[in-house]
Design a protein around this motif. Structure first.
Motif, PDB file in Angstrom:
ATOM      1  N   TYR A  97      -7.001   8.140   0.259  1.00 44.42           N
ATOM      2  CA  TYR A  97      -7.126   6.710  -0.040  1.00 44.42           C
ATOM      3  C   TYR A  97      -6.221   5.906   0.890  1.00 44.42           C
ATOM      4  O   TYR A  97      -6.646   4.890   1.471  1.00 44.42           O
ATOM      5  CB  TYR A  97      -6.755   6.446  -1.498  1.00 44.42           C
ATOM      6  N   HIS A  98      -4.978   6.346   1.055  1.00 44.21           N
ATOM      7  CA  HIS A  98      -4.031   5.629   1.912  1.00 44.21           C
ATOM      8  C   HIS A  98      -4.544   5.561   3.345  1.00 44.21           C
ATOM      9  O   HIS A  98      -4.564   4.492   3.969  1.00 44.21           O
ATOM     10  CB  HIS A  98      -2.670   6.323   1.858  1.00 44.21           C
ATOM     11  N   PHE A 157     -13.550   2.162  -1.590  1.00 45.30           N
ATOM     12  CA  PHE A 157     -13.379   0.894  -0.884  1.00 45.30           C
ATOM     13  C   PHE A 157     -14.630   0.060  -1.133  1.00 45.30           C
ATOM     14  O   PHE A 157     -15.611   0.162  -0.399  1.00 45.30           O
ATOM     15  CB  PHE A 157     -13.152   1.158   0.601  1.00 45.30           C
ATOM     16  N   TYR A 164     -11.523   7.630  -5.685  1.00 46.30           N
ATOM     17  CA  TYR A 164     -10.992   6.459  -4.982  1.00 46.30           C
ATOM     18  C   TYR A 164     -12.135   5.862  -4.181  1.00 46.30           C
ATOM     19  O   TYR A 164     -13.135   6.527  -3.890  1.00 46.30           O
ATOM     20  CB  TYR A 164      -9.808   6.813  -4.084  1.00 46.30           C
ATOM     21  N   LEU A 213       0.825  -1.206   0.000  1.00 41.51           N
ATOM     22  CA  LEU A 213       0.000   0.000   0.000  1.00 41.51           C
ATOM     23  C   LEU A 213       0.860   1.258   0.000  1.00 41.51           C
ATOM     24  O   LEU A 213       0.625   2.193  -0.773  1.00 41.51           O
ATOM     25  CB  LEU A 213      -0.943  -0.010   1.207  1.00 41.51           C
ATOM     26  N   ASN A 251      -9.739   0.172   6.696  1.00 44.37           N
ATOM     27  CA  ASN A 251     -10.895  -0.381   6.017  1.00 44.37           C
ATOM     28  C   ASN A 251     -10.629  -1.824   5.618  1.00 44.37           C
ATOM     29  O   ASN A 251      -9.464  -2.245   5.520  1.00 44.37           O
ATOM     30  CB  ASN A 251     -11.215   0.458   4.763  1.00 44.37           C
ATOM     31  N   THR A 252     -11.694  -2.567   5.391  1.00 45.63           N
ATOM     32  CA  THR A 252     -11.581  -3.976   5.000  1.00 45.63           C
ATOM     33  C   THR A 252     -12.461  -4.233   3.783  1.00 45.63           C
ATOM     34  O   THR A 252     -13.456  -4.961   3.861  1.00 45.63           O
ATOM     35  CB  THR A 252     -12.008  -4.895   6.166  1.00 45.63           C
ATOM     36  N   GLU A 285      -6.853  -2.777  -6.336  1.00 48.99           N
ATOM     37  CA  GLU A 285      -6.429  -3.777  -5.356  1.00 48.99           C
ATOM     38  C   GLU A 285      -7.420  -4.926  -5.339  1.00 48.99           C
ATOM     39  O   GLU A 285      -8.614  -4.726  -5.159  1.00 48.99           O
ATOM     40  CB  GLU A 285      -6.355  -3.160  -3.965  1.00 48.99           C
ATOM     41  N   SER A 313     -16.914   5.891  -1.734  1.00 48.85           N
ATOM     42  CA  SER A 313     -15.910   6.511  -2.589  1.00 48.85           C
ATOM     43  C   SER A 313     -15.946   8.033  -2.503  1.00 48.85           C
ATOM     44  O   SER A 313     -16.927   8.633  -2.052  1.00 48.85           O
ATOM     45  CB  SER A 313     -16.135   6.086  -4.050  1.00 48.85           C
ATOM     46  N   ARG A 325      -7.669   3.291   3.537  1.00 48.67           N
ATOM     47  CA  ARG A 325      -7.412   1.861   3.315  1.00 48.67           C
ATOM     48  C   ARG A 325      -6.759   1.211   4.532  1.00 48.67           C
ATOM     49  O   ARG A 325      -7.005   0.034   4.811  1.00 48.67           O
ATOM     50  CB  ARG A 325      -6.528   1.676   2.070  1.00 48.67           C
ATOM     51  N   SER A 354     -10.384  -2.332  -3.612  1.00 51.76           N
ATOM     52  CA  SER A 354     -10.207  -0.887  -3.496  1.00 51.76           C
ATOM     53  C   SER A 354      -9.615  -0.359  -4.790  1.00 51.76           C
ATOM     54  O   SER A 354      -9.011  -1.115  -5.564  1.00 51.76           O
ATOM     55  CB  SER A 354      -9.325  -0.518  -2.294  1.00 51.76           C
TER      56      SER A 354
END
Length: 442
Positions: free
Chosen positions: A218-219, A243, A241, A22, A225-226, A41, A399, A222, A230
């Motif tokens: 986003y970083h 998830f 972006y 990541l 987040n699960t 991802e 998003s 993420r 992504s």
């Protein structure tokens, strides 16, 4: 003799790296600052597609174009897309794409709302970076670009810290659109109680400050987040972006699946409270009914795609934790029938039942009447496909979106005859908060 239409083949290099995937992926996006890229991802790797050596677009009229040239239409849109990718001038190609929600109207034979940009765009990248745990595969159609990528990755990996510092960004008023959303839900409930349709997903968008830094947000998101998938992308004026909590389509080696999620409760981070909310979700009549009708429609859509006696449901009503919310989720899967390919499956399942409603045509009409703007990428797809016939399509939810100076979030809720406007508004707020709490500025 080389085919004069060929774009050549990919040159490859491998590197061993020290930093987590990541961190390395986001730092590459920041360092390279490409005007066109897709980060995607899935499972155990992050892929970054840079540039575009070959393009396919579907415009508002439903015309398919490759490299700006019109593709002769076949019997169906799926047949036209299948023929178009059969002529891809790159061996062992892999392509990355996005589809706007408004493609649904074209796929269902309905009049299209006016939407910005292409309804679908698919590109084969000039270069590609595939990051596993400590291994990076670099591919490029140009040997000089490959050499530069090797230098860039090696240089970044030598840094002690990859991702620059950032500050939290307050999202502003997450209640934006409260009155119109509540009125729309109430009206839709009345229509469903009159048997006009069974379910519709209504959404609202919320503006956020333009200072938001998408790669850094986003970083940050993420890390906490699960998601099932992504993504982070930029295509000239469009940036986004997200998830994705579920996949619209997974197709590989003839095995096909879709993953409807419907039914939502918050995750507080407090074990006792989360267990209580989980039990509440599992025994809530409205949430169970919403999930059951979603799985039923997913099965009805999958049945014509699957070989006889291969379709089934697994993980029925399993709890799926997605960042700060939890959902009821099921997996519908089978084996793709002979004579069908990824585009037949994609257009059969698009849009996701959990982003549109039941039946889809009536739900699309309800969305057009009750929402105040077109959706664009929200509840559409970001996806990947290749020359072997594999396809992986993530539903675009949770998003952040930017076009020009406009930045916004968007979230929806599944409305059924048992719905209350207050609870559906609360559900959209929970989903918005799962993204808004991780917004960052440089």
């Amino acid at each position: 003799m080389q085919d004069p239409h060929s774009l050549g083949h990919y040159h490859e290099a491998r590197l061993t790296v020290a930093h987590p995937p990541l961190d390395l992926a986001v730092s590459l996006v920041l360092a390279l600052a490409p005007t066109r890229y897709v980060l995607y991802e899935m499972r155990d790797c992050i892929r970054i597609a840079l540039g575009a050596a070959w393009n396919l677009d579907i415009d508002q009229a439903g015309t398919v174009r490759c490299g700006g040239r019109r593709v002769e239409p076949r019997q169906t849109l799926a047949d036209t897309l299948t023929a178009a990718v059969a002529d891809v001038p790159v061996p062992e190609w892999r392509a990355y794409g996005r589809a706007s929600f408004e493609l649904a109207y074209l796929a269902q034979g309905l009049a299209l709302p006016k939407a910005p940009g292409p309804l679908l765009r698919l590109s084969i990248p000039t270069s590609e970076i595939v990051i596993h745990d400590r291994d990076v595969l670099l591919r490029s159609l140009d040997e000089r670009d490959l050499a530069r990528l090797v230098d860039d990755v090696s240089h970044l990996d030598r840094r002690a810290e990859l991702v620059p510092p950032s500050r939290p960004l307050q999202p502003g008023n997450l209640d934006h659109g409260h009155e119109s959303f509540m009125a729309g839900v109430a009206d839709a409930v009345s229509e469903m109680r009159a048997r006009a349709y069974d379910k519709v997903i209504l959404s609202r968008d919320v503006p956020i400050p333009s200072e938001v830094d998408l790669p850094l947000s986003y970083h940050a998101g993420r890390l906490r987040n699960t998601p099932a998938r992504s993504f982070l992308l930029r295509d000239d004026d469009l940036e986004a972006y997200g998830f994705s909590p579920e996949t619209l389509l997974e197709l590989d080696g003839g095995r096909i699946s879709t993953q409807p999620l419907a039914g939502t409760r918050a995750l507080s981070g407090r074990p006792e409270e989360d267990t209580r909310l989980r039990e509440d979700l599992l025994y809530d009549a409205k949430e169970i009914a919403e999930h059951a009708v979603s799985v039923r429609l997913a099965m009805q859509e999958m049945e014509p795609l699957c070989a006889p006696d291969t379709m089934g449901v697994s993980e029925f009503m399993a709890i799926k934790q997605r960042g700060s919310v939890q959902h009821l989720g099921s997996l519908v899967r089978g084996r793709l029938a002979g004579g069908l390919g990824p585009w037949h499956a994609f257009l059969r399942l698009f849009p996701a039942v959990t982003a549109s409603g039941i039946p889809k045509i009536a739900a699309l009409d309800s969305i057009r009447r009750h929402e105040t703007s077109v959706r664009g990428l929200y509840s559409g797809c970001v996806f990947m496909t290749d020359g072997s016939g594999a396809m992986d399509a993530a539903l675009v939810l949770r998003s952040v979106y930017r076009t020009g100076s406009r930045c916004w979030l968007q979230a929806g809720a599944g409305v059924v005859p048992l719905s209350s406007p207050e609870r559906e508004f609360e559900e959209t707020s929970e989903k918005l908060a799962s993204v808004a709490r991780h917004l960052r500025r440089r």
